[in-house]
Write an enzyme that holds these catalytic residues in place. Sequence first.
Site, PDB file in Angstrom:
ATOM      1  N   HIS A 107      61.971  55.211  84.708  1.00  0.00           N
ATOM      2  CA  HIS A 107      62.502  56.453  84.129  1.00  0.00           C
ATOM      3  C   HIS A 107      64.014  56.424  83.845  1.00  0.00           C
ATOM      4  CE1 HIS A 107      58.632  58.180  84.485  1.00  0.00           C
ATOM      5  NE2 HIS A 107      58.674  58.554  85.742  1.00  0.00           N
ATOM      6  N   HIS A 179      58.170  65.397  82.190  1.00  0.00           N
ATOM      7  CA  HIS A 179      57.439  65.020  83.396  1.00  0.00           C
ATOM      8  C   HIS A 179      56.945  66.234  84.188  1.00  0.00           C
ATOM      9  CE1 HIS A 179      56.295  62.597  86.814  1.00  0.00           C
ATOM     10  NE2 HIS A 179      56.736  61.493  86.235  1.00  0.00           N
ATOM     11  N   GLU A 316      52.191  62.714  80.493  1.00  0.00           N
ATOM     12  CA  GLU A 316      53.511  62.353  79.956  1.00  0.00           C
ATOM     13  C   GLU A 316      53.301  61.570  78.666  1.00  0.00           C
ATOM     14  OE1 GLU A 316      55.429  60.130  83.305  1.00  0.00           O
ATOM     15  OE2 GLU A 316      53.761  60.995  84.404  1.00  0.00           O
TER      16      GLU A 316
HETATM   17  C1  GLA Z   1      55.617  58.505  86.708  1.00  0.00           C
HETATM   18  C2  GLA Z   1      55.163  57.206  87.242  1.00  0.00           C
HETATM   19  C3  GLA Z   1      54.671  57.388  88.629  1.00  0.00           C
HETATM   20  C4  GLA Z   1      55.733  58.019  89.514  1.00  0.00           C
HETATM   21  C5  GLA Z   1      56.228  59.276  88.891  1.00  0.00           C
HETATM   22  C6  GLA Z   1      57.406  59.843  89.612  1.00  0.00           C
HETATM   23  O1  GLA Z   1      54.582  59.332  86.427  1.00  0.00           O
HETATM   24  O2  GLA Z   1      54.177  56.633  86.432  1.00  0.00           O
HETATM   25  O3  GLA Z   1      54.290  56.156  89.146  1.00  0.00           O
HETATM   26  O4  GLA Z   1      56.782  57.124  89.672  1.00  0.00           O
HETATM   27  O5  GLA Z   1      56.599  59.071  87.551  1.00  0.00           O
HETATM   28  O6  GLA Z   1      57.170  60.013  90.955  1.00  0.00           O
END
Ligand code: GLA
Length: 349
Positions: A107, A179, A316
């Site tokens: 991210h 997210h 997402e």
């Molecule tokens: C995304 C990732 C997950 C996790 C979340 C945050 O969805 O794919 O594995 O890291 O973000 O916790």
Amino acid sequence: MGVKVSSFGKIPSGKETSLFTLINKNGMCLEVSDYGATLVALMVPGKDHTTTDVVLGYEDATDYWNNDGYLGATVGRSCNRNGGANVTIQGKVYELPKNERGKNNLHSSPDGYDRMVWNYQVDEEHLSVRFYRMSPDLEQGYPGNFEISVTYTLTEENEVRIHYHGVSDKDTVANMTNHTYFNLSGHQNGTILNHEVWIDSDAFTAIDEESIPTGEICQVDGTPFDFRKQKRVGAEIGADHAQLILAGGYDHNFVLNKEKGELKKIAEVFDPESGRRMEVSTTCVGVQFYTGNFITEGVQGKEGAIYHKRSGLCLETQFFPDAVHHENFPSPILKAGEPYDSVTIYKFI
Ligand code: GLA
């Protein structure tokens, strides 16, 4: 109706943040903040006409700063994972922060867009707020001065429309997402295991033990990843399937049955308990279906809520994770001077 602005508290630097409350004619209410261009709350009427907040969140900017999980966050410049935390653009290697397992990037953190205070512009007439900022050259390691905006609009058709628009002065990676964790029964109301999900996808990208795509595109047919008919999230989440075991549930990119750029309905979530139904449309080619496998156990959310594993689910929308390292994945590289435009709509029925 209208847009109300209130204080959302301070971050450690002393910078003040704001909360924007948007209400449509049906009584649906969206709250967003300039802290991380975050989607903070979403009050949606249910079958008994009571209005409930269906997204997980924290109380104020200080709590968002101190907690993790990317609740409601705008993630950029590139969401999801990058194996080895690097990208090669025009023959030059750019190193990214190694914030996962000491070697991969997740991210675009730790100083990602989700922790910045954005500029804003309110449009009362269209019930929208545009957050914007200039992300300087080499911020998070990525080349190019990137002018990026995220516009949230609450429509009278009970849609939350999220539009990303950006331009960079050098070739860069542009892969923005939101997210938000949804729980259509209410953010403090148990798990999402009884929610029913439909995803218009015949295939998903397989991951390794570090959740980095291997490059393999697996057909969903005959696997727990088949959501082409609406199915309970919990129906097969515990199945003895190597990909589910690796991620502790669903945390995978689904390859959408659509063309890049075409705005199309790609998923639905139905909660039999509240009768709420959410439709997701996007211009993106992929969606990360994540079942809250890593929510910090017992974390304190807004309104005194306590969250647990599977308290919420995320859809997402994105380019495929680690696409910069897989030639068979659509490229997330944005050419200098060309516009980046991406739209995702969460509609409530
Ligand atoms: C995304 C990732 C997950 C996790 C979340 C945050 O969805 O794919 O594995 O890291 O973000 O916790």
